[in-house]
Design a protein around this motif. Structure first.
Motif, short mmCIF file in Angstrom:
data_model
loop_
_atom_site.label_atom_id
_atom_site.label_comp_id
_atom_site.label_asym_id
_atom_site.label_seq_id
_atom_site.Cartn_x
_atom_site.Cartn_y
_atom_site.Cartn_z
N LEU A 27 0.82 -1.20 0.00
CA LEU A 27 0.00 0.00 0.00
C LEU A 27 0.86 1.26 0.00
CD1 LEU A 27 -2.93 -0.89 2.45
CD2 LEU A 27 -3.00 -0.67 -0.04
N ARG B 43 -5.05 -5.91 -9.55
CA ARG B 43 -4.15 -4.97 -10.23
C ARG B 43 -4.76 -3.59 -10.39
NH1 ARG B 43 -4.83 -10.17 -11.33
NH2 ARG B 43 -5.59 -9.78 -13.43
N ARG C 152 -2.66 -0.21 -10.42
CA ARG C 152 -2.00 0.21 -9.20
C ARG C 152 -0.49 0.35 -9.44
NH1 ARG C 152 -2.75 -4.76 -5.04
NH2 ARG C 152 -1.64 -3.27 -3.70
N GLN C 153 0.11 1.26 -8.74
CA GLN C 153 1.52 1.62 -8.95
C GLN C 153 2.47 0.48 -8.63
OE1 GLN C 153 3.32 5.92 -8.53
NE2 GLN C 153 3.10 4.99 -6.51
N LEU C 154 2.01 -0.49 -7.87
CA LEU C 154 2.83 -1.63 -7.50
C LEU C 154 3.36 -2.37 -8.73
CD1 LEU C 154 3.88 -3.60 -5.29
CD2 LEU C 154 1.70 -4.82 -5.53
N ARG D 156 3.53 3.46 -15.92
CA ARG D 156 2.51 4.21 -15.18
C ARG D 156 1.62 4.99 -16.15
NH1 ARG D 156 2.73 8.13 -12.49
NH2 ARG D 156 1.27 7.74 -10.79
N ASP E 297 1.89 1.79 -3.47
CA ASP E 297 0.77 2.30 -4.26
C ASP E 297 0.53 3.78 -4.03
OD1 ASP E 297 0.10 0.00 -5.65
OD2 ASP E 297 -1.15 -0.77 -4.02
N ASN E 298 0.73 4.21 -2.78
CA ASN E 298 0.38 5.58 -2.41
C ASN E 298 1.57 6.53 -2.43
OD1 ASN E 298 -2.33 4.85 -1.94
ND2 ASN E 298 -1.81 4.11 0.11
N LYS F 107 -6.16 0.14 -9.69
CA LYS F 107 -5.55 1.22 -8.93
C LYS F 107 -6.22 1.42 -7.58
CE LYS F 107 -3.76 5.89 -9.60
NZ LYS F 107 -3.61 6.99 -10.57
#
Length: 662
Positions: free
Chosen positions: A10, A398, A128-130, A121, A13-14, A400
């Motif tokens: 997380l 997956r 999600r950024q992961l 991205r 992601d953030n 966002k």
């Protein structure tokens, strides 16, 4: 542990994308920091240290956009002006040390990893950024990229991919904001720049439709238009650049034609250059694709070269080829099926097929059967497939704005284990590229069937011969590897030449004669083997045996002065002095500014009793070297043999005067 991993994911992601980008770039630099003290290796010598456009820094910029044609090795590099400019800038701004080129390669690769992250991205904003972070991290640590980073020459791959991704990113901005037309122009310029770094960048044109097709919220009509526009314009630009390069071609053939330069048979780099039918080439290329996947998934052992006969020519009955064909057909089917529901997977597989295509040998055979550097761009698609597949297998959302239960630690532990293992392998593999001897000695145990690798290793061992405490043992090892290269293939031209010369230098004249007699049998139309055989006979004072070999070399390389110099003396000393003098006079007339020829004519004329011509050429020689003690002693000896003791004593007096302390 579950909560800890969930919290970590997380946080990724953030996190600010620029913070993550900075982390990736820093990790990339640390991953390759142990290459900074490395020497030049392999083709660095051709592209950097011996390339007149690079070795002393920047020259006139227009010269980089000229394509020289000749038999010189540096002119075989290809049309890559921006890469050459970047290499010249290293020297211009930082100096000639290899450490400067390595530093810039590491920095360029760190920038590339950053761009990979932002490209993914931007390409999939609803993901999600992961996912892009993990893909970029895997791309960063993968051992398959060591060659591209640790070999300065391979910067062309890094720069081409960098400009290619920047071009796709710029065009993607235009696709989303059509009124901002300057982004389309930026994409066009960037893709053109990628081509000027390495020709394989032309495949990136086929990535444009993939980039457009995976964008949500666009009409099919606009997608069709956007998919066609940039490839059309960029293809036109690349065609113009290629034609411009051809128009600026500098014909240097006159510098090398007739000199007997011979590039080793291309079969030494790729078995496909054997006599073959197209099905065999396609089968061998198909098998090579599966080898690439093996090296990607299990990157050990990695080798710096895979020439003849490490990867032999094969056919569609080969189990490896059958497995590869089934695997790639399955990938293609998966790509089609994933178009609507899994656009990331669709793009990843399509990206792999597009970028690997130019290295498959389907279009045309390449000089190398396969190479780690060839996988720099395709491995991005492979990394996406692997990361996406693992996340799908473990049912990791997956999207966002995913809301999910705490993650099972399997993904985190698996990815962590994979990344740590690959990072350790990369750091270790970096050390192998420290210098040529280290690289060749590390890899030779895995390259038993590669003729050129045995040649490379024998040559590198030869550089340590003078300092070796055990010369006899080293000598045996060097000879063993040269002979192993010849055993693998009779086309190991360079091994014949260097081994034969080595035998002669060690006084093993019987073995040297045999090597060069074999060489002229396999290469009857090449001047070098004939010349080395003739020179060897000449040095053994077998003048009559030297004459036919040197004569044949002269026929094949009429512009080589050294051939005719030794031929003239061989003729003179084998009972045909008039022919020897005739040849030497021809050389003197062709090169009146070289002292070697009038000096030889002085000796020839005086030895045959022609005092008038001998005196004339002696005077000419003294004008070139007026106070040369060695020349004066030689003249004193010649005139003494003629019975002119007065002149001989006068020359000796001049020698004593020059030797007297002042």
């Amino acid at each position: 542990m579950q909560r800890a991993f969930h919290s970590l994911f997380l946080r990724i992601d953030n996190a600010s994308p620029w913070v993550l980008g900075l982390i990736l770039a820093t990790l990339s630099f640390l991953q390759y920091n142990n290459t900074l003290d490395h020497d030049h290796v392999l083709d660095d010598l051709i592209v950097v240290t011996e390339n007149p456009k690079v070795k002393d820094g920047l020259v006139e910029v227009g010269a980089y956009f000229e394509q020289a044609e000749s038999q010189m090795v540096e002119d075989q590099y290809g049309y890559r002006p921006l890469t050459l400019i970047s290499l010249a800038l290293d020297i211009e701004l930082l100096g000639k040390g290899a450490e400067n080129g390595h530093l810039m390669n590491v920095l360029y690769f760190s920038l590339l990893v950053l761009i990979v992250f932002f490209f993914l991205r931007q390409l999939f904003p609803q993901t999600r950024q992961l996912l892009p972070f993990l893909v970029a991290l895997l791309f960063l640590v993968h051992p398959i990229h060591v060659e591209a980073v640790a070999n300065i020459k391979s910067r062309d791959e890094i720069l081409a991919l960098t400009f290619g991704l920047l071009g796709l990113m710029a065009y993607l901005k235009w696709v989303r904001m059509p009124k901002q037309w300057y982004w389309a122009v930026a994409g066009l310029v960037s893709l053109g720049s990628a081509f000027l770094c390495k020709e394989n960048a032309m495949t990136y044109l086929a990535l444009v439709p993939l980039v457009v097709l995976v964008q949500p919220g666009l009409s099919m009509r606009f997608k069709a238009l956007a998919s066609a526009m940039l490839p059309f314009l960029a293809g036109g630009l690349i065609a113009v650049l290629a034609l411009q390069g051809q128009a600026n071609t500098v014909d240097n053939m006159g510098l090398t034609e007739g000199t007997g330069i011979f590039m080793e048979d291309p079969i030494m780099g790729n078995a496909i250059f054997q006599q073959h039918q197209p099905p065999e080439r396609f089968a061998t290329g198909t098998g090579i694709l599966l080898r690439y996947w093996k090296n990607f998934l299990v990157p050990y052992p990695l080798v710096y070269y895979s020439g003849y006969n490490q990867i032999p020519l094969t056919n569609f009955g080969d189990p490896l080829v059958i497995i590869s064909l089934i695997f790639h057909l399955g990938l293609l089917a998966l790509m089609v099926l994933s178009f609507r529901r899994h656009p990331i997977l669709f793009f990843a597989i399509g990206y792999y097929f597009v970028t690997i295509s130019i290295y498959s040998h389907f279009v045309r055979p390449l000089s190398d059967a396969m190479a780690d550097r060839f996988l720099l761009s395709p491995s991005l698609g492979m990394s996406m497939i692997l990361v996406y597949g693992l996340m799908a297998l473990l049912k990791v959302d997956r999207k966002k704005k995913a809301t999910e239960k705490p993650l099972q630690p399997v993904l985190a532990l698996g990815m962590a284990g994979l990344l740590i293992t690959f990072s350790a392998l990369t750091y270790s593999r970096n050390q192998a590229w420290k210098d040529n001897l280290t690289l060749f000695s590390t890899d030779i145990v895995h390259l038993e069937d590669c003729a050129r690798c045995h040649f490379h290793y024998a040559q590198a061992l030869g550089t340590t011969y003078d300092q070796s405490p055990n010369k006899q043992e080293l000598q045996r090892e060097i000879i063993l590897h040269f002979r192993r290269a010849i055993e693998i293939t009779d086309r190991a031209y360079n091994s014949y030449i260097v081994l034969g010369k080595m035998y002669y230098s060690l006084g093993m004249t019987v073995q040297g004669n045999q090597i060069f007699e074999d060489a002229v049998k396999y290469y009857p139309d090449q001047a070098r083997p004939w010349f080395e055989l003739g020179l060897g006979k000449y040095q053994q004072r077998k003048w009559q045996e030297a004459v036919p070999a040197l004569s044949k070399a002269g026929e094949l390389a009429p512009n080589r002065e050294d051939i005719f110099f030794y031929l003239a003396w061989a003729e003179f000393r084998s009972g045909n002095p008039s022919r020897g003098i005739e040849l030497m006079r021809q050389l003197q007339q062709q090169a009146p500014d070289k002292v070697l020829f009038p000096e030889s004519l002085t000796e020839m004329y005086l030895q045959t009793g022609n005092r008038l011509e001998g005196d004339r050429f002696a005077s000419m020689t003294l004008q070139f070297k007026p106070n040369n003690q060695q020349l004066l002693q030689k003249l004193a000896q010649l005139y003494s043999q003629l019975g002119d003791t007065a002149l001989a004593n006068d020359y000796m007096r001049q020698v004593r005067d020059l030797a007297r302390p002042r």
